[in-house]
Design an enzyme around this catalytic site. Structure first.
Site, short mmCIF file in Angstrom:
data_model
loop_
_atom_site.label_atom_id
_atom_site.label_comp_id
_atom_site.label_asym_id
_atom_site.label_seq_id
_atom_site.Cartn_x
_atom_site.Cartn_y
_atom_site.Cartn_z
N ASN A 1 46.46 30.92 44.86
CA ASN A 1 45.97 31.71 45.86
C ASN A 1 44.58 31.65 45.99
OD1 ASN A 1 45.22 34.35 46.52
ND2 ASN A 1 47.10 35.12 46.48
N HIS B 1 40.61 34.87 46.56
CA HIS B 1 39.33 35.47 45.72
C HIS B 1 37.98 34.46 45.87
CE1 HIS B 1 41.02 38.93 44.39
NE2 HIS B 1 42.16 38.21 43.64
N ARG C 1 28.72 38.77 49.96
CA ARG C 1 27.42 38.34 50.83
C ARG C 1 27.65 38.38 52.19
NH1 ARG C 1 22.62 37.07 47.92
NH2 ARG C 1 22.76 38.41 46.26
N HIS D 1 46.50 35.92 51.32
CA HIS D 1 46.91 37.12 51.86
C HIS D 1 46.30 37.72 52.74
CE1 HIS D 1 48.28 41.74 50.19
NE2 HIS D 1 48.40 41.58 51.71
N ARG E 1 45.05 40.82 54.71
CA ARG E 1 45.19 42.27 54.50
C ARG E 1 44.95 42.93 55.79
NH1 ARG E 1 45.86 43.54 48.64
NH2 ARG E 1 45.58 45.82 49.57
N ARG F 1 40.05 42.27 54.07
CA ARG F 1 38.87 42.47 52.97
C ARG F 1 38.45 41.01 52.37
NH1 ARG F 1 41.85 45.16 48.08
NH2 ARG F 1 42.23 46.96 49.54
N HIS F 2 39.07 39.88 52.45
CA HIS F 2 39.01 38.82 51.87
C HIS F 2 39.21 37.57 52.97
CE1 HIS F 2 42.95 39.19 50.31
NE2 HIS F 2 42.51 39.75 49.30
N GLU G 1 50.98 35.64 52.63
CA GLU G 1 51.37 36.96 52.08
C GLU G 1 50.88 38.01 53.09
OE1 GLU G 1 49.73 38.14 48.48
OE2 GLU G 1 50.49 36.17 47.32
N THR H 1 44.41 45.16 44.12
CA THR H 1 45.27 44.34 44.36
C THR H 1 46.70 44.82 44.64
OG1 THR H 1 46.29 42.07 43.63
CG2 THR H 1 45.66 43.82 41.96
N THR H 2 47.91 43.78 45.08
CA THR H 2 48.94 44.46 45.54
C THR H 2 49.79 44.78 44.14
OG1 THR H 2 49.23 42.67 46.78
CG2 THR H 2 51.12 43.83 46.43
N GLU I 1 60.20 36.77 45.37
CA GLU I 1 58.89 36.63 44.33
C GLU I 1 59.07 37.68 43.30
OE1 GLU I 1 55.25 35.40 45.75
OE2 GLU I 1 54.21 36.01 43.95
N HIS J 1 51.67 37.29 39.71
CA HIS J 1 50.92 38.42 39.91
C HIS J 1 50.42 38.43 38.08
CE1 HIS J 1 48.75 42.23 40.55
NE2 HIS J 1 48.98 41.88 41.67
N GLY J 2 49.10 38.18 38.01
CA GLY J 2 48.62 38.40 36.57
C GLY J 2 48.91 37.21 35.91
N GLY K 1 46.65 33.28 41.41
CA GLY K 1 45.42 33.25 42.04
C GLY K 1 44.13 33.57 41.06
N HIS K 2 43.87 34.88 40.81
CA HIS K 2 42.79 35.34 39.81
C HIS K 2 42.40 34.38 38.87
CE1 HIS K 2 40.39 37.97 37.56
NE2 HIS K 2 39.72 38.33 38.72
N1 PXP Z 1 52.06 36.70 44.24
C1 PXP Z 1 51.76 37.85 45.11
C2 PXP Z 1 53.12 38.47 46.23
C3 PXP Z 1 50.53 38.75 45.16
O1 PXP Z 1 50.07 39.68 46.10
C4 PXP Z 1 49.29 38.11 44.34
C5 PXP Z 1 48.08 38.82 44.33
O2 PXP Z 1 47.36 38.46 45.58
C6 PXP Z 1 49.91 37.10 43.39
C7 PXP Z 1 51.03 36.43 43.48
C8 PXP Z 1 48.58 36.43 42.69
O3 PXP Z 1 48.12 37.31 41.84
P1 PXP Z 1 47.03 36.96 40.84
O4 PXP Z 1 45.70 36.94 41.52
O5 PXP Z 1 47.07 38.18 39.60
O6 PXP Z 1 47.30 35.55 40.02
#
Ligand code: PXP
Length: 237
Positions: A7, A10, A18, A43, A45, A49-50, A70, A100-101, A151, A191-192, A213-214
């Protein structure tokens, strides 16, 4: 092997800090693919925002593997998706004020609305995934509403600090991956997830894809995208 979707949201978050042109999420996607990522996730949104619309169109042009968009199941987003035609759409809940979601979709409460969006997307040859909590009622509803994939939300697992809670959450995700697969749904998770907690999730037999992602972007800032992706791929192997 479990596929890794990177993802790139970020990268765009850093650019937007900036309001400049750099760093470029599309360039990041190309580098992630070169390092072996199996797919790219972004994603779009409602508040942009990004990721911006232009990024999404460019990603569609540039991504050679698999583009997973997404989005919230709104009329506006469904229209954009049918114009862009990503390989997959992951429907997620969205609240403006969240960082975040935060939770999964409530498929039961939004059944008719989701069904309509899913039918339009599928008619456009887009594979549809629903981002849901690892709960049996949501999984059954996802099958009834004719999603292709679920997912499973790994946020609670990822945030858990107590070892018993980690084990319980892992067991829940394992059981729900099996249940979803038995109902004919494809299974992914996200996620996470990070370099410390990903192995156990990747080892779940029904798991097809992990979307991260993060953690990857945070590491890429320090050591570069290629190494960040390669190290994650080694762990999920
Ligand atoms: N999957 C979904 C559906 C998400 O919304 C996100 C966050 O954008 C992620 C995966 C990735 O999450 P993370 O950035 O915590 O890895």
């Amino acid at each position: 092997m479990v596929r890794l979707g990177v993802n790139v949201d970020h990268v765009a978050t850093l650019r937007e800090a900036r309001k400049s042109k750099l760093p470029d999420p599309v360039a990041a996607a190309v580098m992630a693919e070169m390092a072996g990522a199996h797919g790219i996730v972004c994603h779009l949104r409602e508040d942009r925002r990004h990721i911006k619309d232009k990024d999404l169109y460019l990603l569609k042009e540039m991504v050679k593997t698999h583009l997973n968009m997404e989005m919230a199941p709104t009329d506006e987003m469904v229209k954009i998706a049918t114009e862009v035609v990503p390989d997959m759409v992951t429907l997620v809940p969205e609240r403006r004020e969240e960082l975040t979601t935060e939770g999964g979709l409530d498929v039961i409460a939004n059944f008719e609305y989701l069904h309509e969006a899913i039918m339009i997307l599928r008619a456009n040859n887009i594979v549809v995934s629903l981002f849901i909590a690892p709960e049996i009622n949501q999984i059954k509803a996802a099958a009834r509403v004719k999603a292709d994939y679920v997912e499973l939300h790994t946020g609670v697992y990822a945030r858990a600090e107590n070892l018993n809670t980690v084990a319980d959450e892992l067991e829940k995700i394992r059981a729900m991956a099996l249940a979803a697969s038995k109902l004919g749904l494809g299974v992914s998770a996200g996620h996470g997830l990070n370099y410390q907690n990903v192995r156990e999730i990747a080892a779940i037999p029904q798991m097809e894809e992990l979307n991260i992602g993060h953690a990857i972007i945070a590491k890429a800032v320090m050591v570069g995208m290629e190494r960040a992706v390669r190290e994650m791929l080694e762990l999920i192997r």
